[in-house]
Design a protein around this motif. Structure first.
Motif, short mmCIF file in Angstrom:
data_model
loop_
_atom_site.label_atom_id
_atom_site.label_comp_id
_atom_site.label_asym_id
_atom_site.label_seq_id
_atom_site.Cartn_x
_atom_site.Cartn_y
_atom_site.Cartn_z
N VAL A 152 39.66 22.63 29.07
CA VAL A 152 40.56 23.32 27.91
C VAL A 152 40.54 25.04 28.10
CG1 VAL A 152 40.86 24.23 25.51
CG2 VAL A 152 40.41 21.92 26.15
N LYS A 153 39.14 25.30 28.89
CA LYS A 153 38.98 26.76 29.03
C LYS A 153 38.54 27.01 30.38
CE LYS A 153 37.40 29.27 25.60
NZ LYS A 153 36.26 29.94 24.73
N MET A 168 28.86 25.41 28.03
CA MET A 168 28.43 24.85 29.22
C MET A 168 29.70 24.92 30.14
SD MET A 168 25.91 21.75 28.17
CE MET A 168 25.44 21.60 30.00
N TYR A 169 29.38 25.42 31.36
CA TYR A 169 30.47 25.45 32.28
C TYR A 169 30.05 25.21 33.57
CZ TYR A 169 33.27 28.51 29.40
OH TYR A 169 33.89 29.13 28.26
N THR A 215 33.62 39.61 33.99
CA THR A 215 34.31 38.33 33.35
C THR A 215 35.36 38.25 32.85
OG1 THR A 215 31.88 37.60 33.45
CG2 THR A 215 33.39 36.17 32.18
N TYR A 216 36.37 37.30 33.09
CA TYR A 216 37.60 37.02 32.53
C TYR A 216 37.85 35.70 31.94
CZ TYR A 216 38.48 41.30 35.65
OH TYR A 216 38.44 42.42 36.24
N THR A 217 38.68 35.61 31.17
CA THR A 217 39.19 34.03 30.76
C THR A 217 40.39 33.83 31.42
OG1 THR A 217 38.07 34.28 28.68
CG2 THR A 217 39.73 32.85 28.86
N LEU A 218 40.85 32.57 31.84
CA LEU A 218 42.13 32.45 32.29
C LEU A 218 42.89 31.83 30.90
CD1 LEU A 218 41.09 30.73 35.45
CD2 LEU A 218 42.72 32.38 35.49
N LYS A 219 44.02 32.68 31.01
CA LYS A 219 44.61 32.47 29.60
C LYS A 219 46.06 31.24 30.05
CE LYS A 219 42.98 35.32 26.71
NZ LYS A 219 42.35 34.75 25.50
#
Length: 309
Positions: free
Chosen positions: A83-84, A130-131, A98-102
């Protein structure tokens, strides 16, 4: 990205400077301007980032397109099932961005620490906080022009043809006599038309990404919105501009820095003599008098730079 605070002076936008000499730039700095006599003119030749496929790396549902690192950016797409997903770019100075893919489309991320080696990691969320690492790639970057990362669109400073903010930039540029006057007009527009949104500031998510046309349409925003809007308008009209994130006092904060040939990246000048812009804060200026703004801004010691976008 922004945490709640009760301090009214923390979500600010500072440092409006001027790019006072016309420059010929390559890559994202390309394009031409035109205008009537007495006007600096404007351009509609906005840079368009490309995932052109010449240099790509793929792993775990991630595609990294590094075809245009010389123009100061990479493009990343995540097609996995999580999901993320997040991107971490360790610059040539060792700082981790650090970025979040949108979206599931290619998104643009800047390479802002100059020439050198960059480590790019893409991580997918597996559970809670957790990633797992989906892609890890090191690339070597040699910029065609040091200003290119600060003239291109990226995830935090996104602009393209057809946006209302771009039409506004063209209008303000055409009304401006030179680059100095253009920066002044953009600054004046922002402090008069955009109100600070305290409710939004109290509830903004950590992975918030500004939408500059939304800021224009609502007439409200937080410091990140102010900085993104001004950066986009200035960049689109060929004025190098950094969106800077760091600390104002103990609070996380965003502002801008604009390049001038005479002084370089202006960071600590605090006077406006009718010719040169200096350390200013449009968010604060929109609701406080000039003396209060200068007293808080001071010599810049209240501001600590962490990231440049």
């Amino acid at each position: 990205m922004y945490r709640n605070t009760k301090t009214r002076f923390v979500f600010l936008l500072m440092l409006c400077a001027v790019f006072s000499v016309a420059m010929t730039l390559t890559g994202c700095g390309g394009g031409s301007s035109s205008g009537s006599s007495g006007s600096r003119g404007s351009t509609t030749d906005f840079p368009v980032p490309e995932a052109s496929g010449e240099v790509t790396y793929s792993s775990g549902g991630v595609t990294l397109d590094a075809s245009h690192t010389s123009d100061g950016y990479v493009m990343i797409k995540y097609d996995g099932s999580a999901v993320k997903a997040k991107v971490q770019i360790t610059g040539s100075d060792g700082e981790i961005y650090t970025y979040t893919l949108k979206t599931k489309n290619f998104e643009t991320f800047p390479l802002t620490t100059g020439d050198g080696s960059y480590k790019i990691d893409v991580l997918e969320n597996v559970n809670g906080d957790m990633y797992n690492l989906s892609l890890a790639q090191t690339i070597n970057v040699s910029l065609d022009n040091e200003f290119s990362p600060f003239l291109c669109p990226n995830q935090y400073v996104w602009f393209e043809s057809g946006m209302k903010s771009m039409d506004l930039g063209i209008e303000l540029s055409e009304k401006s006599s030179d680059d100095l006057n253009f920066v002044e007009n953009v600054y004046e527009y922002v402090i008069k038309k955009i109100d600070y949104d305290y409710d939004k500031a109290a509830n903004v998510p950590l992975d918030y990404v500004p939408e500059i046309d939304e800021t224009l349409e609502t007439g409200t925003g937080i410091c990140f919105d102010y900085a993104s809007l001004m950066s986009a308008i200035l960049r689109a009209q060929k004025v190098p501009c950094k969106l800077v994130v760091g600390y104002s006092g103990s609070a996380y904060h965003a502002w801008i820095s604009v390049y001038t040939e005479e002084t370089g990246w202006v960071d600590n000048i605090i006077e406006f003599d009718g010719k040169n812009w200096s350390l200013m804060d449009p968010t604060l200026a929109s609701s406080n008098d000039e003396s209060a703004v200068k007293e808080y801004v001071g010599n810049g010691s209240n501001y600590i730079v962490k990231y440049n976008y």
